[in-house]
Scaffold this motif. Structure first.
Motif, mmCIF file in Angstrom:
data_model
loop_
_atom_site.group_PDB
_atom_site.id
_atom_site.type_symbol
_atom_site.label_atom_id
_atom_site.label_comp_id
_atom_site.label_asym_id
_atom_site.label_seq_id
_atom_site.Cartn_x
_atom_site.Cartn_y
_atom_site.Cartn_z
ATOM 1 N N LEU A 115 -6.386 10.875 -8.549
ATOM 2 C CA LEU A 115 -6.550 9.505 -9.027
ATOM 3 C C LEU A 115 -6.591 9.451 -10.548
ATOM 4 C CD1 LEU A 115 -9.084 8.196 -6.378
ATOM 5 C CD2 LEU A 115 -6.741 7.416 -6.700
ATOM 6 N N LYS A 116 -7.134 10.463 -11.181
ATOM 7 C CA LYS A 116 -7.159 10.511 -12.644
ATOM 8 C C LYS A 116 -5.751 10.595 -13.218
ATOM 9 C CE LYS A 116 -11.732 12.489 -13.569
ATOM 10 N NZ LYS A 116 -12.459 13.649 -14.161
ATOM 11 N N GLN A 117 -4.833 11.190 -12.449
ATOM 12 C CA GLN A 117 -3.458 11.355 -12.927
ATOM 13 C C GLN A 117 -2.557 10.177 -12.572
ATOM 14 O OE1 GLN A 117 -1.871 15.164 -11.717
ATOM 15 N NE2 GLN A 117 -3.672 16.289 -12.446
ATOM 16 N N MET A 118 -3.092 9.196 -11.879
ATOM 17 C CA MET A 118 -2.291 8.030 -11.496
ATOM 18 C C MET A 118 -2.111 7.080 -12.672
ATOM 19 S SD MET A 118 -1.595 8.027 -8.157
ATOM 20 C CE MET A 118 -2.180 8.957 -6.721
ATOM 21 N N PRO A 119 -0.937 6.487 -12.850
ATOM 22 C CA PRO A 119 -0.784 5.402 -13.824
ATOM 23 C C PRO A 119 -1.709 4.247 -13.456
ATOM 24 C CG PRO A 119 1.361 6.196 -13.087
ATOM 25 C CD PRO A 119 0.333 6.826 -12.188
ATOM 26 N N PRO A 120 -2.217 3.505 -14.443
ATOM 27 C CA PRO A 120 -3.155 2.410 -14.156
ATOM 28 C C PRO A 120 -2.632 1.406 -13.137
ATOM 29 C CG PRO A 120 -3.109 2.872 -16.504
ATOM 30 C CD PRO A 120 -2.017 3.698 -15.884
ATOM 31 N N LEU A 121 -1.345 1.099 -13.194
ATOM 32 C CA LEU A 121 -0.814 0.104 -12.262
ATOM 33 C C LEU A 121 -0.893 0.587 -10.816
ATOM 34 C CD1 LEU A 121 0.510 -2.655 -11.934
ATOM 35 C CD2 LEU A 121 2.718 -1.525 -12.157
ATOM 36 N N ILE A 122 -0.574 1.855 -10.582
ATOM 37 C CA ILE A 122 -0.625 2.389 -9.231
ATOM 38 C C ILE A 122 -2.068 2.410 -8.728
ATOM 39 C CG2 ILE A 122 -0.241 4.456 -7.824
ATOM 40 C CD1 ILE A 122 2.280 4.979 -9.405
ATOM 41 N N LYS A 123 -2.999 2.760 -9.596
ATOM 42 C CA LYS A 123 -4.409 2.698 -9.195
ATOM 43 C C LYS A 123 -4.813 1.267 -8.863
ATOM 44 C CE LYS A 123 -6.116 5.128 -12.708
ATOM 45 N NZ LYS A 123 -7.069 5.890 -13.556
ATOM 46 N N GLY A 124 -4.307 0.311 -9.624
ATOM 47 C CA GLY A 124 -4.603 -1.084 -9.337
ATOM 48 C C GLY A 124 -4.081 -1.511 -7.982
ATOM 49 N N TYR A 125 -2.851 -1.087 -7.650
ATOM 50 C CA TYR A 125 -2.296 -1.419 -6.340
ATOM 51 C C TYR A 125 -3.121 -0.783 -5.214
ATOM 52 C CZ TYR A 125 1.997 -3.496 -8.232
ATOM 53 O OH TYR A 125 2.902 -4.301 -8.866
ATOM 54 N N LEU A 126 -3.566 0.458 -5.423
ATOM 55 C CA LEU A 126 -4.386 1.117 -4.417
ATOM 56 C C LEU A 126 -5.671 0.332 -4.167
ATOM 57 C CD1 LEU A 126 -3.949 4.859 -5.442
ATOM 58 C CD2 LEU A 126 -3.394 3.902 -3.204
ATOM 59 N N ARG A 127 -6.281 -0.151 -5.237
ATOM 60 C CA ARG A 127 -7.526 -0.917 -5.090
ATOM 61 C C ARG A 127 -7.290 -2.204 -4.301
ATOM 62 N NH1 ARG A 127 -7.983 0.093 -10.846
ATOM 63 N NH2 ARG A 127 -9.253 1.952 -11.207
ATOM 64 N N LEU A 128 -6.134 -2.809 -4.491
ATOM 65 C CA LEU A 128 -5.822 -4.042 -3.780
ATOM 66 C C LEU A 128 -5.614 -3.820 -2.290
ATOM 67 C CD1 LEU A 128 -3.351 -5.780 -6.257
ATOM 68 C CD2 LEU A 128 -5.571 -6.673 -5.532
ATOM 69 N N GLY A 129 -5.260 -2.585 -1.919
ATOM 70 C CA GLY A 129 -5.007 -2.292 -0.514
ATOM 71 C C GLY A 129 -3.571 -1.903 -0.219
ATOM 72 N N ALA A 130 -2.767 -1.639 -1.260
ATOM 73 C CA ALA A 130 -1.357 -1.302 -1.067
ATOM 74 C C ALA A 130 -1.189 0.068 -0.419
ATOM 75 C CB ALA A 130 -0.618 -1.338 -2.406
ATOM 76 N N ARG A 131 -0.050 0.236 0.233
ATOM 77 C CA ARG A 131 0.388 1.532 0.726
ATOM 78 C C ARG A 131 1.763 1.814 0.123
ATOM 79 N NH1 ARG A 131 -4.074 2.036 1.151
ATOM 80 N NH2 ARG A 131 -5.368 2.564 2.942
ATOM 81 N N PHE A 132 2.232 3.061 0.300
ATOM 82 C CA PHE A 132 3.413 3.500 -0.421
ATOM 83 C C PHE A 132 4.449 4.069 0.538
ATOM 84 C CE2 PHE A 132 0.013 3.141 -3.311
ATOM 85 C CZ PHE A 132 0.573 2.758 -4.512
ATOM 86 N N GLY A 133 5.719 3.860 0.181
ATOM 87 C CA GLY A 133 6.807 4.321 1.017
ATOM 88 C C GLY A 133 6.916 5.829 1.057
ATOM 89 N N THR A 134 7.799 6.318 1.918
ATOM 90 C CA THR A 134 8.038 7.755 2.074
ATOM 91 C C THR A 134 9.160 8.172 1.138
ATOM 92 O OG1 THR A 134 7.371 7.631 4.389
ATOM 93 C CG2 THR A 134 8.646 9.567 3.711
ATOM 94 N N GLY A 135 8.875 9.147 0.305
ATOM 95 C CA GLY A 135 9.876 9.635 -0.632
ATOM 96 C C GLY A 135 9.873 8.880 -1.941
ATOM 97 N N ALA A 136 10.170 9.582 -3.018
ATOM 98 C CA ALA A 136 10.263 9.013 -4.364
ATOM 99 C C ALA A 136 11.715 9.034 -4.820
ATOM 100 C CB ALA A 136 9.382 9.805 -5.326
#
Length: 319
Positions: A261-282
């Motif tokens: 979590l410390k290595q996450m960009p602020p925006l991604i951490k913000g999405y996680l807090r909101l309840g977002a999930r993430f797709g498979t593969g980058a």
């Protein structure tokens, strides 16, 4: 809390036909609209355009762009952040006009944060666009032939599994460096919440970016998202096969969640807090020097704390 781009241009540089002067083809209007002129008038079954102030905090106002001139200002801000501050590589057209623009701009709504107390070059008050988000509704994407994000991720099956739901693509988010504060970010989300309510949006998605193009250097945060925040079932979606980069770089047992979590960009951490999930593969975006992941956020999954914080009707920053 700084914002990173959610969804940026990754289209190849345009080719110039022989005998067609550069400035005549790439006019200011073409740059603003991306060549896709919006048809004015309501679409049957859709709400009327959202107008007026969506919220205020001190000298800052959040609202949608009002016409081509303000879209132009949002594109200029995007250029300043993506190309001048970050590592994106502009093509000749972007460099010449100092604008970040693509063919999707004219089909989108552009959310702006404006500082009405900003000072101009000569010291006078000159309102300035200091933050922006690009919002593309499903109806606009259908008319244009698809969402921007579909260039990187296969969204078709996920959307087909929810035929009665309305989707919204979030993209091109950025905030001018001196304004990367909690207040600015909250105003942007206040505006997005008002937009969701007005247009009865059911689910949001978009690309979020890690700086850098070496997935092994991002092994810990990518693996955390894969093992602990991956979207599954009806909401699953994956990177396009030809662009797919595995996110499960480390076994689940080797993932230090706190360090990830410390290595996450602020925006991604913000999405996680909101309840977002993430797709498979980058997906690797070499033009912008980033590794992109797919954010998926059904409105029903938004953490109730944030709904209560902003108010069911968006009262917190009401003008």
């Amino acid at each position: 809390m700084a914002l990173d781009p959610v969804n940026r241009a990754s289209e190849p540089a345009r080719q110039f036909p022989a005998g067609n002067p550069l400035l005549s083809r790439f006019s200011p209007l073409m740059l603003i609209t991306g060549g896709a002129m919006r048809r004015f008038g309501n679409i049957p079954g859709e709400a009327a355009p959202l107008s007026g102030t969506l919220g205020r905090a001190g000298s800052l106002e959040v609202r949608l762009a009002r016409g081509p001139r303000e879209i132009w200002r949002a594109q200029r801000l995007r250029y300043r952040v993506f190309y001048q501050e970050m590592s994106a590589k502009p093509d000749v057209v972007s460099r010449m006009f100092r604008r970040d623009a693509d063919r999707f701009d004219g089909a989108c709504d552009h959310l702006l944060v404006i500082d009405h107390a900003a000072r101009g070059r000569f010291g006078g008050i000159k309102p300035k666009v200091v933050g922006t988000y690009r919002l593309m509704r499903q109806s606009a994407a259908t008319r244009l032939g698809g969402f921007y994000t579909q260039g990187e991720f296969d969204l078709g099956p996920m959307i087909a599994r929810h035929p009665d739901q309305r989707f919204l693509e979030l993209g091109r988010s950025c905030v001018l460096k001196p304004y990367r504060t909690k207040k600015t970010v909250e105003l942007l989300w206040h505006g997005i919440w008002a937009y969701l309510r007005h247009h009865r949006i059911d689910a949001m998605f978009g690309c979020a970016s890690f700086d850098g193009t070496d997935p092994d250097a991002l092994a810990l945060p990518l693996s955390f998202l894969h093992h602990h925040a991956r979207s599954e079932g009806d909401w699953s979606a994956a990177a396009r096969p030809e662009r797919y980069v595995g996110m499960d770089r480390l076994p689940a047992g080797m993932v230090d969640a706190k360090l990830a979590l410390k290595q996450m960009p602020p925006l991604i951490k913000g999405y996680l807090r909101l309840g977002a999930r993430f797709g498979t593969g980058a997906v690797i975006d070499r033009q912008f020097g980033t590794t992109d992941v797919l954010v998926i956020l059904p409105v029903a999954a938004i953490d109730r704390r944030y709904v209560e914080y902003y108010g069911d009707e968006g009262q917190r920053y009401a003008a």
